[in-house]
Motif scaffolding. Structure first.
Motif, mmCIF file in Angstrom:
data_model
loop_
_atom_site.group_PDB
_atom_site.id
_atom_site.type_symbol
_atom_site.label_atom_id
_atom_site.label_comp_id
_atom_site.label_asym_id
_atom_site.label_seq_id
_atom_site.Cartn_x
_atom_site.Cartn_y
_atom_site.Cartn_z
ATOM 1 N N TRP A 1 10.315 -46.953 69.537
ATOM 2 C CA TRP A 1 10.702 -46.235 68.321
ATOM 3 C C TRP A 1 9.530 -45.954 67.406
ATOM 4 N N LYS A 2 8.645 -46.914 67.220
ATOM 5 C CA LYS A 2 7.487 -46.668 66.356
ATOM 6 C C LYS A 2 6.634 -45.549 66.935
ATOM 7 N N PHE A 3 6.461 -45.583 68.238
ATOM 8 C CA PHE A 3 5.678 -44.540 68.892
ATOM 9 C C PHE A 3 6.316 -43.172 68.659
ATOM 10 N N LEU A 4 7.629 -43.074 68.821
ATOM 11 C CA LEU A 4 8.310 -41.792 68.651
ATOM 12 C C LEU A 4 8.289 -41.315 67.201
ATOM 13 N N VAL A 5 8.406 -42.227 66.252
ATOM 14 C CA VAL A 5 8.303 -41.858 64.833
ATOM 15 C C VAL A 5 6.904 -41.325 64.551
ATOM 16 N N LEU A 6 5.900 -42.056 65.007
ATOM 17 C CA LEU A 6 4.512 -41.641 64.829
ATOM 18 C C LEU A 6 4.296 -40.247 65.416
ATOM 19 N N TRP A 7 4.796 -40.029 66.620
ATOM 20 C CA TRP A 7 4.588 -38.748 67.287
ATOM 21 C C TRP A 7 5.295 -37.605 66.559
ATOM 22 N N GLN A 8 6.520 -37.834 66.098
ATOM 23 C CA GLN A 8 7.244 -36.777 65.382
ATOM 24 C C GLN A 8 6.546 -36.416 64.073
ATOM 25 N N LEU A 9 6.008 -37.402 63.378
ATOM 26 C CA LEU A 9 5.266 -37.116 62.147
ATOM 27 C C LEU A 9 3.977 -36.357 62.460
ATOM 28 N N ALA A 10 3.350 -36.671 63.582
ATOM 29 C CA ALA A 10 2.128 -35.963 63.977
ATOM 30 C C ALA A 10 2.433 -34.508 64.319
ATOM 31 N N VAL A 11 3.542 -34.271 64.995
ATOM 32 C CA VAL A 11 3.893 -32.922 65.442
ATOM 33 C C VAL A 11 4.486 -32.083 64.306
ATOM 34 N N HIS A 12 5.366 -32.678 63.504
ATOM 35 C CA HIS A 12 6.128 -31.919 62.508
ATOM 36 C C HIS A 12 5.639 -32.090 61.072
ATOM 37 N N GLY A 13 4.709 -32.992 60.827
ATOM 38 C CA GLY A 13 4.236 -33.211 59.465
ATOM 39 C C GLY A 13 5.202 -34.080 58.676
ATOM 40 N N PRO A 14 5.006 -34.150 57.355
ATOM 41 C CA PRO A 14 5.843 -35.015 56.510
ATOM 42 C C PRO A 14 7.333 -34.721 56.692
ATOM 43 N N GLN A 15 8.118 -35.804 56.725
ATOM 44 C CA GLN A 15 9.558 -35.678 56.966
ATOM 45 C C GLN A 15 10.328 -36.614 56.055
ATOM 46 N N ARG A 16 11.518 -36.180 55.688
ATOM 47 C CA ARG A 16 12.448 -37.054 54.989
ATOM 48 C C ARG A 16 13.130 -37.935 56.022
ATOM 49 N N PHE A 17 13.752 -39.020 55.548
ATOM 50 C CA PHE A 17 14.381 -39.984 56.444
ATOM 51 C C PHE A 17 15.402 -39.325 57.371
ATOM 52 N N LEU B 1 9.760 -47.705 60.167
ATOM 53 C CA LEU B 1 9.015 -47.104 59.070
ATOM 54 C C LEU B 1 8.361 -48.160 58.189
ATOM 55 N N LYS B 2 9.053 -49.250 57.923
ATOM 56 C CA LYS B 2 8.469 -50.337 57.124
ATOM 57 C C LYS B 2 7.272 -50.951 57.836
ATOM 58 N N ASP B 3 7.402 -51.173 59.144
ATOM 59 C CA ASP B 3 6.295 -51.736 59.917
ATOM 60 C C ASP B 3 5.101 -50.785 59.935
ATOM 61 N N LEU B 4 5.356 -49.510 60.161
ATOM 62 C CA LEU B 4 4.267 -48.530 60.201
ATOM 63 C C LEU B 4 3.611 -48.388 58.834
ATOM 64 N N GLU B 5 4.392 -48.515 57.780
ATOM 65 C CA GLU B 5 3.833 -48.469 56.426
ATOM 66 C C GLU B 5 2.974 -49.710 56.168
ATOM 67 N N ALA B 6 3.442 -50.867 56.605
ATOM 68 C CA ALA B 6 2.678 -52.109 56.419
ATOM 69 C C ALA B 6 1.356 -52.080 57.185
ATOM 70 N N ASP B 7 1.332 -51.357 58.313
ATOM 71 C CA ASP B 7 0.117 -51.243 59.120
ATOM 72 C C ASP B 7 -0.754 -50.055 58.713
ATOM 73 N N CYS B 8 -0.403 -49.408 57.593
ATOM 74 C CA CYS B 8 -1.174 -48.281 57.045
ATOM 75 C C CYS B 8 -1.219 -47.073 57.972
ATOM 76 N N ILE B 9 -0.172 -46.904 58.781
ATOM 77 C CA ILE B 9 -0.054 -45.756 59.676
ATOM 78 C C ILE B 9 0.716 -44.638 58.974
ATOM 79 N N VAL B 10 1.702 -45.032 58.183
ATOM 80 C CA VAL B 10 2.596 -44.100 57.487
ATOM 81 C C VAL B 10 2.537 -44.399 55.996
#
Length: 116
Positions: free
Chosen positions: A21-37, A56-65
């Motif tokens: 899931w983190k990988f897919l969230v990361l990839w969708q943000l990379a492809v589509h840009g900023p997104q709402r929940f 999203l919380k984990d990715l934010e804590a790791d400074c990815i998002v």
């Protein structure tokens, strides 16, 4: 990010992306840009609200998002990649390309029964 030693670079990268899931969230943000929940939930097919919130919380804590709250009513929050997250997405691009190129074969393998 956790303060632990890593076995190799792949170990370090997987500690951040770890799991589907983190990988897919990361990839969708990379492809589509900023997104709402809600937009992210639609883009990441099959993810539950609870799992997406955790990812999203984990990715934010790791400074990815980064989470931007527009302080509006109704609430308006957007998630986007940090420069650090964009660099990770670029590193993962060849893996995605490999997956697209071999999707038929890997899908066929996944549908076969496991042999003992």
């Amino acid at each position: 990010m956790t303060e632990r030693g890593f076995y190799c670079g792949l170990d370090a990268a997987l500690s951040v992306v770890g799991g589907r899931w983190k990988f897919l969230v990361l990839w969708q943000l990379a492809v589509h840009g900023p997104q709402r929940f809600g937009q992210l939930r639609r883009l990441v097919d099959g993810v539950t609200e609870k799992v997406l919130i955790g990812a999203l919380k984990d990715l934010e804590a790791d400074c990815i998002v980064v989470r931007k709250d527009f302080q509006e009513l109704p609430p308006h929050v957007e998630y986007s990649l940090t420069p650090f997250g964009s660099s990770l997405a670029e590193a993962l691009r060849p893996l995605c390309e490999w997956g697209y190129a071999h999707m038929d074969r890997t899908g066929a393998l996944a549908s076969q029964p496991v042999r003992s």
